[in-house]
Write an enzyme that holds these catalytic residues in place. Sequence first.
Site, PDB file in Angstrom:
ATOM      1  N   ASN A   1     -52.584  20.179 -73.873  1.00  0.00           N
ATOM      2  CA  ASN A   1     -52.327  20.223 -75.303  1.00  0.00           C
ATOM      3  C   ASN A   1     -51.405  19.055 -75.629  1.00  0.00           C
ATOM      4  OD1 ASN A   1     -51.571  20.784 -77.906  1.00  0.00           O
ATOM      5  ND2 ASN A   1     -50.481  22.687 -77.437  1.00  0.00           N
ATOM      6  N   TRP A   2     -51.995  18.013 -76.140  1.00  0.00           N
ATOM      7  CA  TRP A   2     -51.215  16.781 -76.392  1.00  0.00           C
ATOM      8  C   TRP A   2     -50.307  16.927 -77.610  1.00  0.00           C
ATOM      9  CZ3 TRP A   2     -55.054  12.045 -75.524  1.00  0.00           C
ATOM     10  CH2 TRP A   2     -55.527  12.097 -74.190  1.00  0.00           C
ATOM     11  N   LYS A   3     -50.509  17.974 -78.381  1.00  0.00           N
ATOM     12  CA  LYS A   3     -49.719  18.195 -79.601  1.00  0.00           C
ATOM     13  C   LYS A   3     -49.752  16.931 -80.492  1.00  0.00           C
ATOM     14  CE  LYS A   3     -47.069  21.621 -77.133  1.00  0.00           C
ATOM     15  NZ  LYS A   3     -45.829  22.372 -76.976  1.00  0.00           N
TER      16      LYS A   3
ATOM     17  N   HIS B   1     -51.327  28.864 -81.751  1.00  0.00           N
ATOM     18  CA  HIS B   1     -50.230  28.307 -80.955  1.00  0.00           C
ATOM     19  C   HIS B   1     -48.892  28.681 -81.609  1.00  0.00           C
ATOM     20  CE1 HIS B   1     -47.491  25.490 -79.068  1.00  0.00           C
ATOM     21  NE2 HIS B   1     -48.357  25.475 -78.063  1.00  0.00           N
TER      22      HIS B   1
ATOM     23  N   GLU C   1     -46.286  27.063 -82.144  1.00  0.00           N
ATOM     24  CA  GLU C   1     -45.754  26.098 -83.115  1.00  0.00           C
ATOM     25  C   GLU C   1     -46.414  26.296 -84.476  1.00  0.00           C
ATOM     26  OE1 GLU C   1     -46.367  22.710 -80.580  1.00  0.00           O
ATOM     27  OE2 GLU C   1     -44.807  23.513 -79.278  1.00  0.00           O
TER      28      GLU C   1
ATOM     29  N   GLU D   1     -48.340  32.358 -73.715  1.00  0.00           N
ATOM     30  CA  GLU D   1     -47.304  31.332 -73.786  1.00  0.00           C
ATOM     31  C   GLU D   1     -46.016  31.943 -74.325  1.00  0.00           C
ATOM     32  OE1 GLU D   1     -49.234  27.172 -73.891  1.00  0.00           O
ATOM     33  OE2 GLU D   1     -48.935  27.828 -75.950  1.00  0.00           O
TER      34      GLU D   1
ATOM     35  N   GLY E   1     -41.788  23.930 -73.808  1.00  0.00           N
ATOM     36  CA  GLY E   1     -41.036  22.697 -74.022  1.00  0.00           C
ATOM     37  C   GLY E   1     -39.564  22.811 -73.666  1.00  0.00           C
TER      38      GLY E   1
ATOM     39  N   SER F   1     -43.934  25.092 -70.031  1.00  0.00           N
ATOM     40  CA  SER F   1     -43.253  24.280 -69.008  1.00  0.00           C
ATOM     41  C   SER F   1     -43.954  24.299 -67.652  1.00  0.00           C
ATOM     42  CB  SER F   1     -41.790  24.702 -68.872  1.00  0.00           C
ATOM     43  OG  SER F   1     -41.096  24.475 -70.087  1.00  0.00           O
TER      44      SER F   1
HETATM   45  P1  PGA Z   1     -45.103  22.737 -72.586  1.00  0.00           P
HETATM   46  O1  PGA Z   1     -46.064  23.225 -73.790  1.00  0.00           O
HETATM   47  O2  PGA Z   1     -45.954  22.641 -71.351  1.00  0.00           O
HETATM   48  O3  PGA Z   1     -44.548  21.428 -73.039  1.00  0.00           O
HETATM   49  O4  PGA Z   1     -44.056  23.799 -72.432  1.00  0.00           O
HETATM   50  C1  PGA Z   1     -47.058  24.190 -73.584  1.00  0.00           C
HETATM   51  C2  PGA Z   1     -47.773  24.485 -74.884  1.00  0.00           C
HETATM   52  O5  PGA Z   1     -47.103  24.532 -75.929  1.00  0.00           O
HETATM   53  O6  PGA Z   1     -49.004  24.667 -74.923  1.00  0.00           O
END
Ligand code: PGA
Length: 257
Positions: free
Chosen positions: A9-11, A96, A98, A168, A174, A214
Amino acid sequence: MRPYLVAGNWKMNTDGKSGVSLATALVAGWGGGRPGVEMAVCPPFPYLTAISQAVKGSAITVGAQNCWHEAPGAFTGEIATEMLADLGCKYVILGHSERRHILGETDELISKKVKKGLASGLKVILCVGELLAEREANQTEAVLDQQMSGSLAGIASDAYANIVIAYEPVWAIGTGKTASPAQAEAAHQYLRDWVAKRCNSQIAEKLQILYGGSVKPDNAAELLGQANVDGALVGGASLKGDQFLPIALAAANCYQG
Ligand code: PGA
């Protein structure tokens, strides 16, 4: 054994040049793939075409990070699932944390997007997960139940073949803090049991449940080695080929072992 899915997931990261060079490095390292492991990348919308082109002919598949739930029309700034399918996307990430916590997406909205994604032939990677305060208050299972019930409301059992769940925990995204393998396994088992109750045990057994939060090369093997962890949704570490490839290779080792 269920096959693994390792999705990046490159966000809201990369630009046209760095995204293509990352995809090109992944193609060089992953090429025709490994038995039992699918690698997918989910770049930002503007780069989907270029990245699809860059991974063409390799074993790497492409997904989007979001969609809108209406047919193409007057929805300024939104992206239709028809467009994602047209670009060759196989997956769309929905729900997600976010989007839930920063953009305010509700389970009701997410369920509309899930239905629309499936109707356009996309596979949905549905993210669920609890906040730290919810875990500390022993609310993890209640939160997962609420998100699963809400986001998958009205989804027929036969559609679960095109759904992947990503567990998640929000406190692990993150932050560098990972759920312990035992915490991940317990949540994954809960989610699989949830689907067994909602549908049946055959559907639940086939369901891929990814862990996200993470995931790094040094913790991937232990997480992916848990019985109910069928892959990873990787954020930060998916932005570097020399971190993402070892995670996918850890999955390949688990599959063979
Ligand atoms: P992260 O993000 O690996 O940077 O913790 C995972 C995600 O949000 O899908």
